[in-house]
Motif scaffolding. Structure first.
Motif, mmCIF file in Angstrom:
data_model
loop_
_atom_site.group_PDB
_atom_site.id
_atom_site.type_symbol
_atom_site.label_atom_id
_atom_site.label_comp_id
_atom_site.label_asym_id
_atom_site.label_seq_id
_atom_site.Cartn_x
_atom_site.Cartn_y
_atom_site.Cartn_z
ATOM 1 N N VAL A 232 0.838 -1.190 0.000
ATOM 2 C CA VAL A 232 0.000 0.000 0.000
ATOM 3 C C VAL A 232 0.879 1.248 0.000
ATOM 4 N N GLU A 233 1.978 1.194 0.766
ATOM 5 C CA GLU A 233 2.867 2.353 0.845
ATOM 6 C C GLU A 233 3.449 2.698 -0.523
ATOM 7 N N HIS A 234 3.915 1.696 -1.273
ATOM 8 C CA HIS A 234 4.483 1.958 -2.595
ATOM 9 C C HIS A 234 3.391 2.441 -3.560
ATOM 10 N N LEU A 235 2.211 1.869 -3.439
ATOM 11 C CA LEU A 235 1.101 2.265 -4.293
ATOM 12 C C LEU A 235 0.782 3.746 -4.103
ATOM 13 N N LEU A 236 0.771 4.196 -2.850
ATOM 14 C CA LEU A 236 0.429 5.589 -2.553
ATOM 15 C C LEU A 236 1.609 6.542 -2.773
ATOM 16 N N ASP A 237 2.797 6.108 -2.430
ATOM 17 C CA ASP A 237 3.956 7.002 -2.534
ATOM 18 C C ASP A 237 4.449 7.150 -3.975
ATOM 19 N N HIS A 238 4.403 6.064 -4.756
ATOM 20 C CA HIS A 238 4.952 6.101 -6.116
ATOM 21 C C HIS A 238 3.879 6.177 -7.194
ATOM 22 N N HIS A 239 2.917 5.255 -7.167
ATOM 23 C CA HIS A 239 1.929 5.176 -8.244
ATOM 24 C C HIS A 239 0.903 6.297 -8.188
ATOM 25 N N LEU A 240 0.448 6.660 -6.995
ATOM 26 C CA LEU A 240 -0.627 7.654 -6.877
ATOM 27 C C LEU A 240 -0.264 9.008 -7.489
ATOM 28 N N PRO A 241 0.916 9.583 -7.208
ATOM 29 C CA PRO A 241 1.238 10.867 -7.857
ATOM 30 C C PRO A 241 1.237 10.781 -9.386
ATOM 31 N N LEU A 242 1.725 9.682 -9.933
ATOM 32 C CA LEU A 242 1.717 9.500 -11.382
ATOM 33 C C LEU A 242 0.295 9.377 -11.903
ATOM 34 N N LEU A 243 -0.549 8.679 -11.167
ATOM 35 C CA LEU A 243 -1.952 8.531 -11.542
ATOM 36 C C LEU A 243 -2.661 9.876 -11.534
ATOM 37 N N LEU A 244 -2.488 10.660 -10.488
ATOM 38 C CA LEU A 244 -3.158 11.955 -10.385
ATOM 39 C C LEU A 244 -2.714 12.883 -11.515
ATOM 40 N N HIS A 245 -1.431 12.822 -11.865
ATOM 41 C CA HIS A 245 -0.932 13.638 -12.977
ATOM 42 C C HIS A 245 -1.591 13.206 -14.288
ATOM 43 N N ALA A 246 -1.652 11.895 -14.528
ATOM 44 C CA ALA A 246 -2.260 11.384 -15.763
ATOM 45 C C ALA A 246 -3.736 11.739 -15.833
ATOM 46 N N ALA A 247 -4.456 11.597 -14.721
ATOM 47 C CA ALA A 247 -5.881 11.924 -14.695
ATOM 48 C C ALA A 247 -6.098 13.408 -14.988
ATOM 49 N N GLY A 248 -5.230 14.256 -14.438
ATOM 50 C CA GLY A 248 -5.339 15.677 -14.718
ATOM 51 C C GLY A 248 -5.080 16.003 -16.174
ATOM 52 N N GLU A 249 -4.093 15.343 -16.776
ATOM 53 C CA GLU A 249 -3.781 15.565 -18.187
ATOM 54 C C GLU A 249 -4.913 15.091 -19.092
#
Length: 269
Positions: A232-249
């Protein structure tokens, strides 16, 4: 007016039903009965019977005054996704997101109490549940579904989740209403959702909303991982910021697409 067919085997009722479905588009996703009848070239009583039939079959939904297609139209083909333009907009961002996370990512929309997958970029990994375009899962137990449900009013959530799932799955997580409402409030407040083996063992994912130019949530984007490989920690620390950026784009690109004039060319007769 009777529709002109091509021969004795032409089924006019079927043609009229397809006329009603194709009357909806990105520029007019919701219409009143009169607008549907006008767009499809049908009498109001005929359009009404067709709409009510499509609603009973799950292809159309209504709030009592307007009608809209549901993602179940995907079962008839890919016309629904293409009319939204969502896949063309999202694909490069999804491919980049998948390359950076080395995980599969998907887009889904809400259809009653379920989510339906409408776009996906997959990596070759063994997962507990197979996913493809048109796959449906219970919404509440998925990160995608939590995001989509959080965009609804409490009354809409109650109405949607009162319907039985058509996914054929029994989720592991069966929350009481208080727990459910607390979870959705948290998703609404932070702008993303996490699911940790709530649907079934082995599936852990995070999702964010996709919005149109008016800020309305039109779909959700997720990154899906295997629980045994990704904490969960890696999912939130690494994947989540990339996901939020992609969703915004994707949301920004989709909003820009909506502002592009649609030109219809006609030929002189």
């Amino acid at each position: 007016m009777p529709r002109a067919g091509t021969g004795p085997d032409f089924i006019e009722a079927l043609a009229r039903g397809l006329d009603v479905i194709t009357a909806f588009s990105a520029n007019r996703p919701t219409m009143s009965l009169t607008e549907v009848a006008t767009a499809a070239g049908l009498a109001r009583p005929t359009a009404r019977r067709i709409l009510l039939t499509l609603q009973e079959l799950g292809y159309v939904r209504t709030d009592g005054s307007t009608f809209a297609l549901t993602p179940r139209v995907l079962e008839l083909g890919v016309a629904y996704v293409r009319s939204m333009g969502l896949w063309d907009v999202a694909r490069p961002h999804m491919e980049k997101l998948s390359a950076r996370t080395h995980e599969s990512c998907s887009i889904a929309q809400l259809d009653g109490p379920d989510i339906v997958y409408v776009a996906r970029v997959a990596v070759p990994k063994i997962v507990a549940l197979a996913v493809q375009i048109g796959t449906r899962f219970p919404a509440l137990q998925t990160s995608l579904g939590k995001v989509l449900l959080a965009a609804l009013t409490p009354e809409q959530v109650d109405a949607v989740l009162s319907e039985p799932t058509r996914s054929g799955l029994v989720p592991r997580w069966q929350p009481e209403r208080t727990e459910r409402d607390t979870e959705l409030r948290e998703v609404r407040a932070r702008g993303w959702a996490l699911t940790d083996e709530q649907l079934t063992l082995g599936i852990r994912s995070v999702a964010a909303p996709l919005r149109d130019g008016n800020g309305r949530v039109i779909a959700a984007l997720n990154v899906n991982t295997h629980a045994a490989e990704t904490s969960v920690e890696h999912l939130l620390d690494h994947h989540l910021p990339l996901l939020l950026h992609a969703a915004g784009e994707i949301s920004a690109d989709f909003a820009r697409l909506e502002t592009v004039p649609h030109v219809t060319r006609t030929t002189a007769s």
